[in-house]
Design a protein around this motif. Structure first.
Motif, PDB file in Angstrom:
ATOM      1  N   GLU A   1     -57.627  76.078  61.822  1.00 34.06           N
ATOM      2  CA  GLU A   1     -58.741  75.899  62.763  1.00 34.06           C
ATOM      3  C   GLU A   1     -58.669  76.997  63.810  1.00 34.06           C
ATOM      4  O   GLU A   1     -57.593  77.305  64.341  1.00 34.06           O
TER       5      GLU A   1
ATOM      6  N   ARG B   1     -60.475  54.543  54.084  1.00 31.47           N
ATOM      7  CA  ARG B   1     -59.571  55.523  53.469  1.00 31.47           C
ATOM      8  C   ARG B   1     -59.706  55.431  51.951  1.00 31.47           C
ATOM      9  O   ARG B   1     -59.786  54.330  51.391  1.00 31.47           O
TER      10      ARG B   1
ATOM     11  N   TRP C   1     -63.663  49.453  59.928  1.00 30.32           N
ATOM     12  CA  TRP C   1     -62.863  50.578  60.425  1.00 30.32           C
ATOM     13  C   TRP C   1     -61.816  50.930  59.380  1.00 30.32           C
ATOM     14  O   TRP C   1     -61.623  50.244  58.399  1.00 30.32           O
TER      15      TRP C   1
ATOM     16  N   LYS D   1     -55.304  75.214  55.275  1.00 34.59           N
ATOM     17  CA  LYS D   1     -56.429  75.030  56.194  1.00 34.59           C
ATOM     18  C   LYS D   1     -56.002  75.423  57.602  1.00 34.59           C
ATOM     19  O   LYS D   1     -54.895  75.074  58.032  1.00 34.59           O
TER      20      LYS D   1
ATOM     21  N   ARG E   1     -68.583  54.632  71.722  1.00 35.06           N
ATOM     22  CA  ARG E   1     -67.615  54.383  70.653  1.00 35.06           C
ATOM     23  C   ARG E   1     -66.232  54.691  71.167  1.00 35.06           C
ATOM     24  O   ARG E   1     -66.040  55.654  71.927  1.00 35.06           O
TER      25      ARG E   1
ATOM     26  N   LYS F   1     -68.128  44.552  61.499  1.00 31.88           N
ATOM     27  CA  LYS F   1     -67.329  45.710  61.919  1.00 31.88           C
ATOM     28  C   LYS F   1     -66.702  46.319  60.665  1.00 31.88           C
ATOM     29  O   LYS F   1     -66.364  45.599  59.724  1.00 31.88           O
TER      30      LYS F   1
ATOM     31  N   ILE G   1     -54.844  46.948  68.501  1.00 34.20           N
ATOM     32  CA  ILE G   1     -56.085  47.421  67.872  1.00 34.20           C
ATOM     33  C   ILE G   1     -57.248  46.487  68.239  1.00 34.20           C
ATOM     34  O   ILE G   1     -58.351  46.930  68.568  1.00 34.20           O
TER      35      ILE G   1
ATOM     36  N   TRP H   1     -54.414  45.258  58.956  1.00 31.92           N
ATOM     37  CA  TRP H   1     -54.355  46.665  59.370  1.00 31.92           C
ATOM     38  C   TRP H   1     -53.277  47.405  58.592  1.00 31.92           C
ATOM     39  O   TRP H   1     -52.515  46.793  57.844  1.00 31.92           O
TER      40      TRP H   1
ATOM     41  N   TRP I   1     -69.880  58.036  61.576  1.00 29.46           N
ATOM     42  CA  TRP I   1     -68.510  58.346  61.992  1.00 29.46           C
ATOM     43  C   TRP I   1     -67.955  59.498  61.162  1.00 29.46           C
ATOM     44  O   TRP I   1     -68.570  59.939  60.189  1.00 29.46           O
ATOM     45  N   GLU I   2     -66.767  59.928  61.510  1.00 30.65           N
ATOM     46  CA  GLU I   2     -66.145  61.069  60.843  1.00 30.65           C
ATOM     47  C   GLU I   2     -65.937  60.782  59.349  1.00 30.65           C
ATOM     48  O   GLU I   2     -65.595  59.670  58.979  1.00 30.65           O
TER      49      GLU I   2
ATOM     50  N   LYS J   1     -53.713  65.715  65.206  1.00 31.27           N
ATOM     51  CA  LYS J   1     -54.179  67.110  65.318  1.00 31.27           C
ATOM     52  C   LYS J   1     -55.095  67.315  66.523  1.00 31.27           C
ATOM     53  O   LYS J   1     -56.094  68.056  66.436  1.00 31.27           O
TER      54      LYS J   1
ATOM     55  N   TYR K   1     -64.506  61.013  55.309  1.00 29.40           N
ATOM     56  CA  TYR K   1     -63.288  61.144  54.495  1.00 29.40           C
ATOM     57  C   TYR K   1     -63.719  61.484  53.087  1.00 29.40           C
ATOM     58  O   TYR K   1     -64.823  61.128  52.677  1.00 29.40           O
TER      59      TYR K   1
ATOM     60  N   VAL L   1     -52.978  74.360  62.332  1.00 30.12           N
ATOM     61  CA  VAL L   1     -52.632  74.744  60.955  1.00 30.12           C
ATOM     62  C   VAL L   1     -52.219  73.480  60.216  1.00 30.12           C
ATOM     63  O   VAL L   1     -51.523  72.626  60.769  1.00 30.12           O
ATOM     64  N   TRP L   2     -52.650  73.357  58.958  1.00 31.19           N
ATOM     65  CA  TRP L   2     -52.303  72.191  58.145  1.00 31.19           C
ATOM     66  C   TRP L   2     -51.285  72.577  57.066  1.00 31.19           C
ATOM     67  O   TRP L   2     -51.192  73.766  56.704  1.00 31.19           O
TER      68      TRP L   2
ATOM     69  N   LYS M   1     -73.479  53.147  61.296  1.00 28.05           N
ATOM     70  CA  LYS M   1     -74.046  52.006  62.014  1.00 28.05           C
ATOM     71  C   LYS M   1     -75.486  51.843  61.551  1.00 28.05           C
ATOM     72  O   LYS M   1     -76.282  52.785  61.620  1.00 28.05           O
TER      73      LYS M   1
ATOM     74  N   LYS N   1     -59.006  59.163  64.790  1.00 34.44           N
ATOM     75  CA  LYS N   1     -59.901  60.248  64.389  1.00 34.44           C
ATOM     76  C   LYS N   1     -59.136  61.565  64.394  1.00 34.44           C
ATOM     77  O   LYS N   1     -58.911  62.163  65.461  1.00 34.44           O
TER      78      LYS N   1
END
Lengths: 423, 444
Positions: A370, A73, A70, A368, B186, A68, B168, A107, A30-31, B264, A33, A353-354, A46, B191
């Motif tokens: 894009e 952070r 998720w 930053k 997925r 699972k 969720i 959560w 996954w993405e 974003k 951090y 833009v960030w 996974k 994200k």
């Protein structure tokens, strides 16, 4: 605050992890951090059918996978948190170690400013609560739901907007009497309200404010459970003066126009089509806000005076330079995002833009951007460091001489520190 | 001006009945004049002063046509019996009048804007009905069940009292359902930087969770870079827009757009709902001062069109037999997606049988404008007044009616049931899932 003085600020570039290898190692990645200091990069991975783990740099969170995972952070102090499930029950995991208590659900992880305190919303046996460092609120009333929560910078105060009265289906009378309140460290405010929004805690953690709604067009502000005398047609979220927790500013709507009010009194005499994102300067002496002086013309007003440059799509929350002399905001015009400083557009339009980091005297904004699916670092509108596949917000060193840039290039995650003068 | 004789069966609506008893004439006069003076302008005056009372709008209205041309259902009558009286009497009207105004504007008009197309002057009669709704809402004269959904929006930022954990949890469950078709599928939550934020309306997690599983399959097969928020701001619907509570409408829309900004993303793709598109694309941004949504919004029909035209989704086997489609007013008449709807219907159906009239001229399902959210007390007259569209459906001989809109879906189900049409009612995504090709390397 994050103590960044202890970070490695030596000018160098190091490859922290070859994240491209994760794709061969795991079924799915996954993405990612990264930690605040840039020393760690993590992704949920996974490892089998219904089996997940977290890869952190060159390792994973132990051998035993979770059913699972998720919402991974990093806490500001560098610990990695994630929400995990084991045998259909949920809990928080911190650096791979789970909290003892399991919940029906957990959560919305939040951290104190220094990251030492970790809080989340939990549900157990149908009762909602905030759990702070494994200790769950014992609230004198049953909380039917929690809409949102925040914690004070010092982590000592956790506050939530919660439903304190059960209402039957379509029971509009019960709703109109007030079924929602603010819960502070497990204790509800005395009164219930029709709706509560825009919860904030002062920087010193002493005061709490929120918007509330009494009826369709009667909105007001609550401070520690006491309403302002003034009522308005609508409000947006309040903000505390960072140096004076007795001062609160809030956008208010009257007769179809938006004004800025401080402690109930309208302080900007000019009304706007909209006014949002009011922000105090670090010393609390100035306020900037996103405003629309006329329809579809957005800009920033500082102490009520709008910039002459306007943008036809939108403007985001402004920020002040550390010395309070400059105001910067991200704006969108004709499909492009821009960074704007004191009304001057920096560089060309981007796909994203960030928010920027400032040099100590505010003469440089580093941020930053894009463009065409790739990320880059820009300084005062000039693109300096290009072709990142992933990039995080640049961070200026405490002494203001260097900048840390963390990003992924060629599948590898790099952390580099360069002199501000060299970028 | 004499009121029109309107013969209606008595309807018990607890909130409207209660409000009628509590409203004072002073309150009413104050609110009417406030709204007229502060919230309307040249537009309303122009419409009122331009109308020559010709009644041509009547021929456009399914309420009028379905009720044997009963003039009390004609658009011009609805205006005459509401805003004209308020203006003429300068707000000096009583509570019973306001109750009748709410009945007309909330329960007997879908603000579908078909009448405006047939007005020789192009008067937007639906706008005037929305002004009436606004006045009624400020006087708390709103049908009970509609007000309940608005209360849900106000408290939870979704229309169905869905709690954050339920939202969720449902997404995580539907991700697993999607994996039944595509094991590697997925549903990415939160994200940042994904190209697409996908948003839905409250009934999806509440009653129609399989639609979330469907979109998981579609997004993964199409190779989309997408995400869904794990916070409030996920619901793109907006009943407050239609009740007349514009402050709650704006708060809901603002959060929806700011959630997309926070993530974003490049665009918001929304599920199959018409009024939600209107709220996100037009009414919400306009109230907030935006010319257009800061993050562009793409309706599901346009999104599926792009996926099919580009070949990112291929059709393996078309749906057999005659299938027709309802044209949702807010995306067809008001946003021009008619040809894209026909394209995707032809792409997945062997025998797409078009409605007559179609496209911009198609009739409303009679659930739109939130009349369906006025709830059970008002269902009988709503279904009765959809007779015309029931006949249009019947003529197609279709076995299935596709409704790319949630209000249409529920309204057409009521039509099918009420007129014993014996047809199925489906969302387009349900047909697409049946018809699409799942590449071998993605199959279970």
């Amino acid at each position: 605050m994050i103590n960044s003085e202890s970070w490695d600020w030596e000018c160098n570039k190091k490859m922290v992890a070859d994240t491209s290898k994760w794709k061969d190692q795991f079924e799915d990645v996954w993405e990612p951090y990264i930690s605040s200091d840039g020393e760690k990069i993590a992704s949920i991975v996974k490892v089998g059918e219904g089996e997940f783990n977290i890869a952190v740099n060159k390792e994973t969170w132990g051998e035993e996978p979770f059913e699972k995972i998720w919402y991974s952070r990093f806490s500001p102090d560098g610990r990695l948190t994630a929400l995990i499930t084991k045998e259909m029950e949920w809990t928080m995991a911190v650096d791979g170690k789970t909290w003892e208590e399991m919940y029906e659900y957990i959560w919305d992880t939040k951290f104190s400013a220094n990251g030492k305190v970790i809080a989340a919303t939990t549900k157990q046996d149908g009762v909602y609560a905030i759990t702070v460092d494994e200790k769950t609120w014992e609230c004198p009333v049953k909380l039917e739901s929690i809409a949102s929560h925040i914690i004070s910078p010092d982590g000592k105060t956790a506050v939530a907007i919660a439903q304190t009265v059960a209402t039957a289906e379509a029971d509009v009378n019960a709703f109109t009497k007030g079924a929602w309140s603010v819960i502070v460290n497990g204790k509800p405010w005395n009164d219930n309200y029709v709706d509560v929004y825009g919860l904030v805690i002062s920087a010193d953690g002493k005061n709490i404010a929120a918007e509330y709604r009494n009826s369709i067009c009667e909105y007001g502000i609550l401070v520690n459970g006491t309403p302002w005398n003034e009522k308005f047609g609508c409000t947006w979220e309040p903000v505390f003066n960072p140096t004076n927790s007795d001062e609160i500013s809030v956008p208010v709507r009257q007769e179809g126009q938006w004004f800025l009010a401080t402690n109930g009194r309208i302080v900007w005499d000019k009304g706007f089509v909209n006014l949002m994102y009011q922000t105090y300067s670090p010393d609390g002496s100035n306020i900037a806000a996103g405003v629309a002086p006329s329809f579809a013309k957005w800009t920033i007003a500082v102490n009520g005076q709008p910039w002459s440059t306007t943008f036809n799509e939108c403007i985001l929350k402004p920020s002040f330079s550390p010395d309070g002399r400059k105001v910067v905001a991200i704006a969108k015009d004709s499909g492009n995002w821009f960074l704007v400083v004191d009304g001057t557009v920096l560089g060309e339009g981007c796909d994203n833009v960030w928010p920027p980091a400032f040099s100590p005297n505010g003469d440089k904004v580093i941020y930053k951007i894009e463009k065409n699916g790739k990320f880059a670092v820009a300084v005062n509108g000039e693109v300096k460091d290009k072709e990142y596949e992933a990039l995080w917000n640049p961070v200026v060193s405490p002494d203001g001489t260097k900048v840390m840039i963390c990003g992924v290039k060629g599948g590898k995650y790099y952390r580099k520190v360069v002199l501000l003068s060299d970028i | 001006m004499k009121p029109t004789i309107a013969i209606r069966e008595p309807v018990v609506d607890d909130l409207m009945d209660q409000t009628e008893k509590s409203l004072t004439e002073d309150q009413i006069e104050k609110v009417i004049n406030e709204v007229i003076d502060q919230e309307t302008g040249v537009r309303l005056q122009t419409y009122v002063n331009t109308c020559i009372h010709c009644g041509l709008c009547s021929e456009a209205c399914h309420w009028f046509l379905s009720n044997d041309r009963d003039v009390s259902f004609a658009p011009v009558t609805k205006v005459k019996d509401t805003i004209w009286v308020m203006l003429e009497k300068k707000g000096k009207v009583d509570a019973a009048f306001i109750k009748r105004c709410s009945q007309i504007a909330h329960t007997e008009c879908n603000v579908c804007r078909r009448c405006g197309m047939y007005c020789p002057f192009g008067i937007d009669i639906a706008y005037m009905m929305l002004v009436v709704r606004r006045i009624c809402a400020k006087l708390e004269m709103v049908p009970l069940y509609l007000q309940d959904t608005v209360n849900s929006h106000a408290a939870t930022m979704n229309q169905m009292w869905v709690k954050p954990d339920e939202w969720i949890d449902t997404l995580q469950w539907q991700e697993e359902e999607g994996q039944g078709y595509v094991p590697s599928a997925r549903l990415p939550l939160e994200k940042e930087g994904a190209e697409i934020m996908y948003s839905v309306i409250g009934p999806e997690p509440k009653f129609l969770a399989q639609l979330l599983g469907n979109i998981t399959v579609i997004m993964n097969v199409a190779g989309c870079d997408w995400t869904m928020p794990a916070t409030a701001g996920w619901d793109n619907s907006n009943m407050a827009m239609y009740s007349g509570d514009f402050e709650v409408m704006a708060r809901v829309e603002r959060l929806h757009h700011e959630t997309a900004q926070r993530l974003k993303v490049k665009k918001i793709v929304m599920g199959e709902c018409g009024h939600a598109f209107r709220g996100g694309e037009y009414d919400g941004p306009t109230w907030l001062g935006w010319m257009s949504p800061p993050i562009p919004i793409v309706h599901a029909v346009a999104f599926y069109y792009d996926l099919l035209v580009s070949g990112r989704i291929k059709i393996a086997k078309k749906v057999e037999g005659p299938v027709t489609a309802q044209y949702p007013c807010n995306i067809i008449r008001n946003a021009g997606l008619g040809s894209k709807l026909r394209y995707i219907m032809n792409a997945v159906c062997e025998d797409f049988v078009d409605l007559v009239p179609n496209d911009r001229h198609a009739f409303c399902c009679n659930a739109g404008g939130d009349t369906i959210n006025c709830g059970p007390p008002w269902k009988k007259i709503r279904v009765q007044s959809a007779r015309l569209q029931s006949e249009n459906f019947k003529r197609t001989g279709a076995h299935t009616i596709v409704t790319p809109c949630h209000n249409c879906h529920s309204g057409v189900e009521d039509i099918v049931d009420g007129y014993k049409l014996g047809m199925h009612v489906k969302f387009f995504s349900e047909l697409l899932i049946e018809a699409m090709e799942i590449p071998e390397d993605l199959q279970a």
